[in-house]
Design a protein around this motif. Structure first.
Motif: not given
Length: 167
Positions: A34, A70-76, A78-79
């Motif tokens: 990102t 999964r949630e950690f990767c999604f937090s990177l 999201k937006g």
């Protein structure tokens, strides 16, 4: 080995990052690009936990499950902006490898199989997955590869994830 192109990237990303569809797979490694490049090693480090946190009767896995990452990767990601690139490498768990071998009457043992892999790659526009098989022995027999490729396609169909095979 087959190469898969996902025809609805948004839907497949939702299945990967927002649902439990792939949670039973082991997460080997990933890279999410990102505003910076985030490299994630999926190796499980039991020394991080106290003895009370780890179940005594269960074998400690070499890799974390996707469910735990999964949630950690999604937090990177999201937006408003999608990642520039992303790579996620999954493996079927040893128990599921054994189940696959047994259900398909394959002559290999689970000790013969290094791993059955899903290699997801997103280039900012297209999402693809390449299957892979790694064995701990040499054989010309491709039956495990054929069974794995077929199982992956059935798995995607069962979860209504639209795809086409890339030749």
């Amino acid at each position: 080995m087959i190469a898969i192109q996902f025809t609805n990237v948004k839907e497949c990303m939702a299945q990967l990052l927002l649902s439990n569809t792939f949670d039973s797979f082991l997460f080997l490694e990933g890279e999410i690009v990102t505003y910076a490049t985030f490299s994630i090693d999926g190796r499980f480090h039991p020394e991080f936990f106290s003895s009370e946190d780890l179940p005594e009767h269960e074998e400690i896995p070499e890799y974390s499950s996707w469910k735990n990452i999964r949630e950690f990767c999604f937090s990177l990601i999201k937006g408003r902006r999608t990642p520039l690139r992303m790579k996620l490498i999954f493996s079927l768990s040893p128990n599921n490898i054994q189940r696959l071998l047994t259900q398909n009457d394959l002559s290999l043992t689970s000790q013969d199989v290094q791993g059955l892999y899903l290699n997801f790659r997103y280039d900012g526009e297209h999402l693809q997955c390449i299957t892979g098989v790694s064995l701990n022995l040499f054989t010309l027999d491709k039956s495990l590869e054929q069974v794995w490729d077929s199982m992956v396609q059935k798995f995607l169909d069962r979860h209504d994830i639209a795809f086409e095979l890339i030749s």
